[in-house]
Design a protein around this motif. Structure first.
Motif, PDB file in Angstrom:
ATOM      1  N   LEU A 116       0.812  -1.223   0.000  1.00 19.78           N
ATOM      2  CA  LEU A 116       0.000   0.000   0.000  1.00 19.78           C
ATOM      3  C   LEU A 116       0.841   1.266   0.000  1.00 19.78           C
ATOM      4  CD1 LEU A 116      -2.746  -1.019   2.609  1.00 19.78           C
ATOM      5  CD2 LEU A 116      -2.848  -1.160   0.119  1.00 19.78           C
ATOM      6  N   GLY A 117       2.140   1.135   0.140  1.00 17.26           N
ATOM      7  CA  GLY A 117       3.014   2.309   0.202  1.00 17.26           C
ATOM      8  C   GLY A 117       2.981   3.178  -1.046  1.00 17.26           C
ATOM      9  N   PRO A 118       3.076   2.600  -2.240  1.00 16.71           N
ATOM     10  CA  PRO A 118       3.104   3.450  -3.446  1.00 16.71           C
ATOM     11  C   PRO A 118       1.764   4.097  -3.787  1.00 16.71           C
ATOM     12  CG  PRO A 118       4.132   1.309  -3.863  1.00 16.71           C
ATOM     13  CD  PRO A 118       3.408   1.209  -2.578  1.00 16.71           C
ATOM     14  N   LEU A 119       0.678   3.723  -3.131  1.00 17.87           N
ATOM     15  CA  LEU A 119      -0.638   4.239  -3.485  1.00 17.87           C
ATOM     16  C   LEU A 119      -0.832   5.651  -2.953  1.00 17.87           C
ATOM     17  CD1 LEU A 119      -2.868   1.087  -2.831  1.00 17.87           C
ATOM     18  CD2 LEU A 119      -1.832   1.845  -4.967  1.00 17.87           C
ATOM     19  N   SER A 120      -1.542   6.435  -3.738  1.00 20.16           N
ATOM     20  CA  SER A 120      -1.874   7.799  -3.320  1.00 20.16           C
ATOM     21  C   SER A 120      -3.154   7.792  -2.492  1.00 20.16           C
ATOM     22  CB  SER A 120      -2.032   8.697  -4.543  1.00 20.16           C
ATOM     23  OG  SER A 120      -3.088   8.231  -5.362  1.00 20.16           O
ATOM     24  N   VAL A 121      -3.541   8.993  -2.006  1.00 20.66           N
ATOM     25  CA  VAL A 121      -4.745   9.090  -1.188  1.00 20.66           C
ATOM     26  C   VAL A 121      -5.985   8.729  -2.005  1.00 20.66           C
ATOM     27  CG1 VAL A 121      -6.159  10.657   0.193  1.00 20.66           C
ATOM     28  CG2 VAL A 121      -3.674  10.841   0.265  1.00 20.66           C
ATOM     29  N   LYS A 122      -6.035   9.173  -3.238  1.00 22.26           N
ATOM     30  CA  LYS A 122      -7.187   8.869  -4.087  1.00 22.26           C
ATOM     31  C   LYS A 122      -7.281   7.370  -4.369  1.00 22.26           C
ATOM     32  CE  LYS A 122      -9.429  10.364  -8.354  1.00 22.26           C
ATOM     33  NZ  LYS A 122      -9.327  11.262  -9.541  1.00 22.26           N
ATOM     34  N   GLU A 123      -6.144   6.764  -4.638  1.00 20.96           N
ATOM     35  CA  GLU A 123      -6.145   5.329  -4.878  1.00 20.96           C
ATOM     36  C   GLU A 123      -6.571   4.553  -3.628  1.00 20.96           C
ATOM     37  OE1 GLU A 123      -2.651   5.173  -8.317  1.00 20.96           O
ATOM     38  OE2 GLU A 123      -2.222   4.578  -6.246  1.00 20.96           O
ATOM     39  N   LEU A 124      -6.149   5.027  -2.453  1.00 21.31           N
ATOM     40  CA  LEU A 124      -6.558   4.377  -1.212  1.00 21.31           C
ATOM     41  C   LEU A 124      -8.059   4.530  -0.985  1.00 21.31           C
ATOM     42  CD1 LEU A 124      -3.585   5.379   1.108  1.00 21.31           C
ATOM     43  CD2 LEU A 124      -4.083   3.112   0.192  1.00 21.31           C
ATOM     44  N   GLN A 125      -8.608   5.697  -1.326  1.00 25.29           N
ATOM     45  CA  GLN A 125     -10.052   5.891  -1.198  1.00 25.29           C
ATOM     46  C   GLN A 125     -10.819   4.947  -2.130  1.00 25.29           C
ATOM     47  OE1 GLN A 125     -10.705  10.050  -1.906  1.00 25.29           O
ATOM     48  NE2 GLN A 125      -9.994  10.691   0.127  1.00 25.29           N
ATOM     49  N   ASN A 126     -10.338   4.837  -3.356  1.00 26.60           N
ATOM     50  CA  ASN A 126     -10.987   3.898  -4.278  1.00 26.60           C
ATOM     51  C   ASN A 126     -10.918   2.457  -3.768  1.00 26.60           C
ATOM     52  OD1 ASN A 126     -11.597   5.994  -6.058  1.00 26.60           O
ATOM     53  ND2 ASN A 126      -9.655   5.772  -7.164  1.00 26.60           N
ATOM     54  N   LEU A 127      -9.759   2.112  -3.194  1.00 29.55           N
ATOM     55  CA  LEU A 127      -9.605   0.770  -2.640  1.00 29.55           C
ATOM     56  C   LEU A 127     -10.557   0.553  -1.472  1.00 29.55           C
ATOM     57  CD1 LEU A 127      -8.024  -1.897  -2.613  1.00 29.55           C
ATOM     58  CD2 LEU A 127      -6.335  -0.790  -1.137  1.00 29.55           C
ATOM     59  N   GLU A 128     -10.729   1.585  -0.653  1.00 31.23           N
ATOM     60  CA  GLU A 128     -11.650   1.483   0.479  1.00 31.23           C
ATOM     61  C   GLU A 128     -13.090   1.284  -0.005  1.00 31.23           C
ATOM     62  OE1 GLU A 128     -12.794   4.019   4.524  1.00 31.23           O
ATOM     63  OE2 GLU A 128     -11.505   4.882   2.958  1.00 31.23           O
ATOM     64  N   LYS A 129     -13.492   1.991  -1.040  1.00 33.10           N
ATOM     65  CA  LYS A 129     -14.835   1.836  -1.587  1.00 33.10           C
ATOM     66  C   LYS A 129     -15.041   0.423  -2.143  1.00 33.10           C
ATOM     67  CE  LYS A 129     -15.550   6.702  -2.823  1.00 33.10           C
ATOM     68  NZ  LYS A 129     -15.771   7.667  -3.939  1.00 33.10           N
ATOM     69  N   GLN A 130     -14.029  -0.089  -2.817  1.00 32.00           N
ATOM     70  CA  GLN A 130     -14.135  -1.449  -3.346  1.00 32.00           C
ATOM     71  C   GLN A 130     -14.307  -2.472  -2.226  1.00 32.00           C
ATOM     72  OE1 GLN A 130     -10.749  -2.171  -5.817  1.00 32.00           O
ATOM     73  NE2 GLN A 130     -11.337  -0.662  -7.372  1.00 32.00           N
ATOM     74  N   LEU A 131     -13.535  -2.288  -1.142  1.00 30.16           N
ATOM     75  CA  LEU A 131     -13.640  -3.218  -0.028  1.00 30.16           C
ATOM     76  C   LEU A 131     -15.017  -3.129   0.638  1.00 30.16           C
ATOM     77  CD1 LEU A 131     -10.093  -2.816   1.558  1.00 30.16           C
ATOM     78  CD2 LEU A 131     -10.973  -4.765   0.270  1.00 30.16           C
ATOM     79  N   GLU A 132     -15.532  -1.928   0.799  1.00 28.72           N
ATOM     80  CA  GLU A 132     -16.855  -1.765   1.402  1.00 28.72           C
ATOM     81  C   GLU A 132     -17.938  -2.398   0.536  1.00 28.72           C
ATOM     82  OE1 GLU A 132     -17.338   2.380   2.016  1.00 28.72           O
ATOM     83  OE2 GLU A 132     -16.041   2.457   3.793  1.00 28.72           O
ATOM     84  N   GLY A 133     -17.835  -2.189  -0.774  1.00 34.09           N
ATOM     85  CA  GLY A 133     -18.812  -2.806  -1.670  1.00 34.09           C
ATOM     86  C   GLY A 133     -18.739  -4.326  -1.637  1.00 34.09           C
ATOM     87  N   ALA A 134     -17.514  -4.870  -1.637  1.00 36.79           N
ATOM     88  CA  ALA A 134     -17.362  -6.325  -1.574  1.00 36.79           C
ATOM     89  C   ALA A 134     -17.888  -6.881  -0.257  1.00 36.79           C
ATOM     90  CB  ALA A 134     -15.892  -6.696  -1.757  1.00 36.79           C
ATOM     91  N   LEU A 135     -17.643  -6.131   0.862  1.00 39.05           N
ATOM     92  CA  LEU A 135     -18.134  -6.587   2.163  1.00 39.05           C
ATOM     93  C   LEU A 135     -19.668  -6.585   2.208  1.00 39.05           C
ATOM     94  CD1 LEU A 135     -17.432  -7.443   5.042  1.00 39.05           C
ATOM     95  CD2 LEU A 135     -17.337  -5.027   5.672  1.00 39.05           C
ATOM     96  N   ALA A 136     -20.278  -5.559   1.630  1.00 40.92           N
ATOM     97  CA  ALA A 136     -21.748  -5.503   1.605  1.00 40.92           C
ATOM     98  C   ALA A 136     -22.328  -6.655   0.791  1.00 40.92           C
ATOM     99  CB  ALA A 136     -22.196  -4.154   1.031  1.00 40.92           C
ATOM    100  N   GLN A 137     -21.733  -6.955  -0.346  1.00 43.46           N
ATOM    101  CA  GLN A 137     -22.210  -8.073  -1.163  1.00 43.46           C
ATOM    102  C   GLN A 137     -22.029  -9.409  -0.443  1.00 43.46           C
ATOM    103  OE1 GLN A 137     -20.275  -7.875  -4.952  1.00 43.46           O
ATOM    104  NE2 GLN A 137     -21.313  -5.981  -5.584  1.00 43.46           N
TER     105      GLN A 137
END
Length: 247
Positions: A116-137
């Motif tokens: 996760l080190g090379p990721l920017s803040v925007k990329e981390l936010q997108n990753l967080e949204k993906q994880l939340e969506g996967a968790l909800a499903q």
């Protein structure tokens, strides 16, 4: 008036077919010669008759052999170019697939919380949204599976309840039958006054229990002299004495 259009098909008459072949062959050779002279073209013509006879024509300066070698060289070069072009296309496709594979592996590691080190803040936010969506499903799917399992268990419970009711009815019917048999046996015992009928109806009655006990008898039967008989009295006493050995 001009001639009508001739339908192109095989000539069935053998003589007419041979005449037509000779005329058309000569005309074709003449046209090839005229083409090579008028247009300065390199022409090679090969004709085989129906009998296997060879007719050929080659340009004056080249010859048919040289023309055929040139044709083979051009065909091989064209095929080689096609192979090289196809190889290059495959190489580009492999490069694209390799880059896509590496990107998918990197995304998988990010979803697992790695690199996760090379990721920017925007990329981390997108990753967080993906994880939340996967968790909800995943939660939605788990809830659906649990509901389906509960419905299945309810159906099984109703089925077992129906089976239990049927068995209960059957047992009650058999119990009434046993009570009726027991009352019948008790009535028979009371009518005959015999203790042997008071046993439980469910107990089997053996044939041996109904037979008399065996008797061991030694000697003769009791002898009683008839009136007016001339038998001596002492013989009658002996007979009574022997009767005492009867068991």
């Amino acid at each position: 008036m001009g001639r009508g259009r001739v339908e192109l098909k095989r000539i069935e008459n053998k003589i007419n077919r041979q005449v037509t072949f000779s005329k058309r062959r000569n005309g074709l050779l003449k046209k090839a010669y005229e083409l090579s002279v008028l247009c300065d073209a390199e022409v090679a013509l090969i004709i085989f008759s129906s009998r296997g006879k060879l007719y050929e024509f080659g340009s004056a300066g080249a010859g048919i052999t040289k023309t055929l070698e040139r044709y083979q060289h051009c065909s091989f070069t064209s095929q080689q170019n096609n192979v090289e072009l196809e190889t290059q296309n495959w190489y580009q496709e492999v490069s694209k697939l390799k880059a896509k594979y590496e990107s998918l592996q990197r995304t998988q590691r990010n979803l697992l919380g790695e690199d996760l080190g090379p990721l920017s803040v925007k990329e981390l936010q997108n990753l967080e949204k993906q994880l939340e969506g996967a968790l909800a499903q995943a939660r939605q799917r788990k809830t659906q599976i649990l509901i389906e399992q509960m419905d299945d268990l309810r159906r099984k419970e109703r089925h077992l309840g129906d089976i239990n009711k049927q068995l209960k009815i059957k047992l009650e019917a058999e119990g009434h039958t046993l009570k009726a048999i027991e009352s019948l046996w008790n009535a028979n015992a009371a009518a005959h006054g015999n203790d042997s009928f008071s046993m439980h109806p469910s107990q089997p009655i053996s044939i041996e229990s109904c037979q008399p006990d065996p008797v061991l008898q030694m000697g003769y039967h009791h002898y009683v002299p008839a009136e007016g008989s001339s038998a001596p009295k002492n013989m009658a006493g002996e007979t009574n004495f022997i009767q005492g050995w009867v068991l």
